[in-house]
Each structure stands twice: as C-alpha cells, then as structure tokens.
Design a protein around this motif. Structure first.
Motif, PDB file in Angstrom:
ATOM      1  N   SER A 118       0.848  -1.193   0.000  1.00  0.00           N
ATOM      2  CA  SER A 118       0.000   0.000   0.000  1.00  0.00           C
ATOM      3  C   SER A 118       0.886   1.245   0.000  1.00  0.00           C
ATOM      4  CB  SER A 118      -0.880   0.013   1.258  1.00  0.00           C
ATOM      5  OG  SER A 118      -0.059   0.237   2.392  1.00  0.00           O
ATOM      6  N   ASP A 119       0.252   2.399  -0.140  1.00  0.00           N
ATOM      7  CA  ASP A 119       1.014   3.649  -0.097  1.00  0.00           C
ATOM      8  C   ASP A 119       1.643   3.853   1.286  1.00  0.00           C
ATOM      9  OD1 ASP A 119       0.891   4.622  -2.709  1.00  0.00           O
ATOM     10  OD2 ASP A 119      -1.160   5.325  -2.416  1.00  0.00           O
ATOM     11  N   ASP A 120       1.054   3.213   2.308  1.00  0.00           N
ATOM     12  CA  ASP A 120       1.586   3.378   3.670  1.00  0.00           C
ATOM     13  C   ASP A 120       2.874   2.583   3.887  1.00  0.00           C
ATOM     14  OD1 ASP A 120      -0.490   5.013   4.371  1.00  0.00           O
ATOM     15  OD2 ASP A 120      -1.774   3.349   5.040  1.00  0.00           O
ATOM     16  N   ASN A 121       2.916   1.339   3.340  1.00  0.00           N
ATOM     17  CA  ASN A 121       4.098   0.502   3.613  1.00  0.00           C
ATOM     18  C   ASN A 121       5.036   0.373   2.411  1.00  0.00           C
ATOM     19  OD1 ASN A 121       2.954  -1.377   1.835  1.00  0.00           O
ATOM     20  ND2 ASN A 121       2.097  -2.661   3.446  1.00  0.00           N
TER      21      ASN A 121
ATOM     22  N   GLU B  30       8.746   2.424   2.041  1.00  0.00           N
ATOM     23  CA  GLU B  30       9.729   1.979   3.042  1.00  0.00           C
ATOM     24  C   GLU B  30      10.224   0.566   2.727  1.00  0.00           C
ATOM     25  OE1 GLU B  30      10.104   1.421   7.846  1.00  0.00           O
ATOM     26  OE2 GLU B  30       8.267   2.279   7.047  1.00  0.00           O
TER      27      GLU B  30
END
Ligand SMILES: [Zn+2]
Length: 345
Positions: free
Chosen positions: A204-207, A210
């Motif tokens: 996702s854009d969150d993980n 990174e």
C-alpha cells in the motif's frame, strides 16, 4: 659430534614414521640435546662418554645458537605471512563462491556475460517480488534458482484450486496456505543458499516506499491497476528500478521502468485507471496456463541482466508477446512530460 646428531635426528625421524606428533618429536630432540649438554658440562674431558658425544662444549653451544637463529627466523617469516593472509582473507571469504555454489551455478559461470563476478552480484542482490501469482511463481522460481541472495515476496492471498492451472510453484498440499509461506518453503527447497523474506500483506502507499527502499530491484506481477500504481509510486519514491510484466488471455508484455535514469515510469504510460471492462483481470477474462510461465521467465531474465549488467535491458522499450499467433514485437516507450508520479524526479 656428528654421530650424536645423527642418532638424535634418527630418533626423531623414527618417531615421525611411527606417527608420533610434532610435539613428541621435539621432546625427543630436546631430551637428546639436554643429555649431551649435561655430559659435556659434568663429566671430565677424558671421559669416554664425553669424547663419544663430541668432546667440546663450545662446539655444541655454537651449533645450538645457530639452530636457535634459524628457528626464530623461520618462525618470524611464518608469522608475517600469516598476518598478511589474515588481512586479505576476511574480504575474500565473503565474496568467494564455495565449491558447492560453483557447482550449482556452473551454467551461469561459463556464460561470458555472467561468469563468477556476475554470480557474485546475483548473490549480493536484494530483489522484491510483488505478487506470488501467475507471474510471481516463475519469477520467484527462476530468481531463487539463479542464486539471487535475498528475495522478498509480498502477497496477501492464499493458494486456491484455480491457481494451480498456471501457478506451478504450488501444489495441492498448499491449498488454503498463505502464498508467501508456501513460496518460501518451496524456494528454500529449491535453493537453500537464498534468503526468502515473506510479507503476508497487501502492498500500500503506507508501507510501499519503506519496503521497496530496502531492495535493489522490484518485479511486479500483480494484475490490478490500483496495485501497479502503488508499486510504481513506491519505486519512484525510493529510486528503485521496476521490472513490470502483465498478461491477459493470450498476450503478455514486459518492460523495465527506471525514471531515476531517465526512463519512463508506469504512470507515464498509464496515467489513469482504465474504464471498467477495458482492462479485465485474468479472473474475468481468462489466461492461457503457459503464458505467465513465458512472461514471468522473461521478467526473471530482465532482472538477471539488470543485476549482472549483461546485454541490454528493456529500458525505454516494451516487449509484447502474442501466444495465440506465436508473434512478438518491441515498441519504444517514452517518458511523459508532466507525469504526476515521476515528473519531479
Ligand atoms: Zn512517469
């Protein structure tokens, strides 16, 4: 004196032939010499034993001094050589391929474009595979077999019966198992020299950014526009090149996106989600079983070339393969001015 020396040396040689340790041989020589010195020091000059063992303490002391000098000199040389080797060894040890690896990768090592240095690059490489489905399965198998040192695999799906028509990484025993764990088990069985990092989740854009930043190269074999867009954004943000493959029915395509080096990104080609029905998924439109094997293998080959520097990678060009008519063609792709994702890179 000569005869005494021959006797002492003879005793040491005899012990060696009998399989005695170096310590035991040294002890015999030391006892022999000590006995001779004691005889020379304590007995009168006229003593027959003193006469038989050389008759002169001075000669024995000169001989022992010479032996000591030679011994210290060779010991010093040996220590210096060992220290020089120790200084070189640590770097060599981490780089050098073991005998088993040389045997395992022999067909790569004889290739002029890969060879030993290329195989070492593969071993050091960290590659992330997004999706352990139709394309991910052959990608993972060929990367693991090729000796890519660290392979990350991210997928939140479990193995289902309809997968087995093309996802030959899995078997009936894996039904219901998370794909990343089934894949890890199979890949470790194929090549225990590679490390497999399973991520049982959806990217996702969150993980994404990174996670991607921890790898040198990403291969995307997912089949939804939304996921491809997420992977692309993560790769652009981390400056990591992306080998992208896609399949549908009888046709597949492969390319490498690398805007950090002036090449287009996925969003340069597909800036917006296609309208409903224009890009149906494999589940909706179907796919011939061998096609992901072909396109996934091409993706793995692009990854091997990108890592080792062999040949020409599909940068700025896309290879399209039509299995129904056995045709392939290559088209040029270009960066789009004002691309919302890589425009600022
Ligand atoms: Zn772009």
């Amino acid at each position: 004196m000569g005869l005494t020396l021959i006797l002492i040396a003879g005793a040491a040689v005899a012990l060696r032939l009998l399989g005695a340790s170096r310590g035991a041989q040294g002890a015999v020589v030391a006892i022999g010499l000590a006995f001779v010195l004691l005889v020379q020091l304590t007995l009168p000059p006229s003593s027959s034993l003193r006469m038989a063992t050389g008759g002169s303490l001075t000669n024995w002391l000169i001989l022992l001094t010479l032996l000591a000098v030679v011994g210290f000199y060779s010991f010093g040389i040996k220590a210096l050589r060992q220290r020089a080797e120790d200084r070189v060894e640590p770097a060599k040890k981490t780089d050098r391929l073991s005998e088993t690896e040389l045997d395992r990768y022999a067909r790569h090592i004889v290739l002029r474009e890969i060879g030993g240095p290329g195989q070492q690059k593969l071993r050091k490489a960290r590659v992330l595979v997004v999706g352990a489905g139709g394309l991910g399965a052959p990608v993972l198998q060929y990367l693991a077999a090729a000796g890519v040192g660290t392979i990350g695999v991210i997928d939140d799906d479990t193995v289902s019966l309809s997968n087995l028509q093309r996802q030959v990484l899995f078997s009936e025993d894996d039904l219901g198992t998370a794909k990343v764990f089934a894949a890890q088990k199979r890949l470790k069985g194929l090549n225990p020299f590679v490390e497999v990092l399973p991520y049982n989740r959806r990217i996702s854009d969150d993980n994404g950014a990174e996670l991607v930043a921890d790898f040198d190269l990403v291969l995307d074999g997912t089949d939804s526009f939304a996921t491809r867009a997420v992977v692309n954004r993560a790769c652009v943000a981390a400056g990591v090149p992306l080998v992208s493959g896609a399949i549908g029915q009888w046709e597949g395509q492969v390319t490498l996106f690398d805007p950090a080096h002036g090449d287009p990104c996925y969003a340069c080609l597909f800036p917006e989600e296609p309208a409903d029905g224009l890009a149906p998924s494999c589940a909706e439109a179907g796919v011939v079983g061998a096609l992901p094997g072909i396109i996934g293998s091409m993706m793995a080959a692009e990854a091997i070339k990108e890592i080792t520097g062999a040949g020409q990678v599909l940068r700025g060009s896309m290879l399209i393969f039509d299995a129904l008519y056995g045709e392939s063609r290559k088209i040029k792709i270009e960066r789009r001015v004002g691309c919302a994702v890589c425009g600022g890179v």
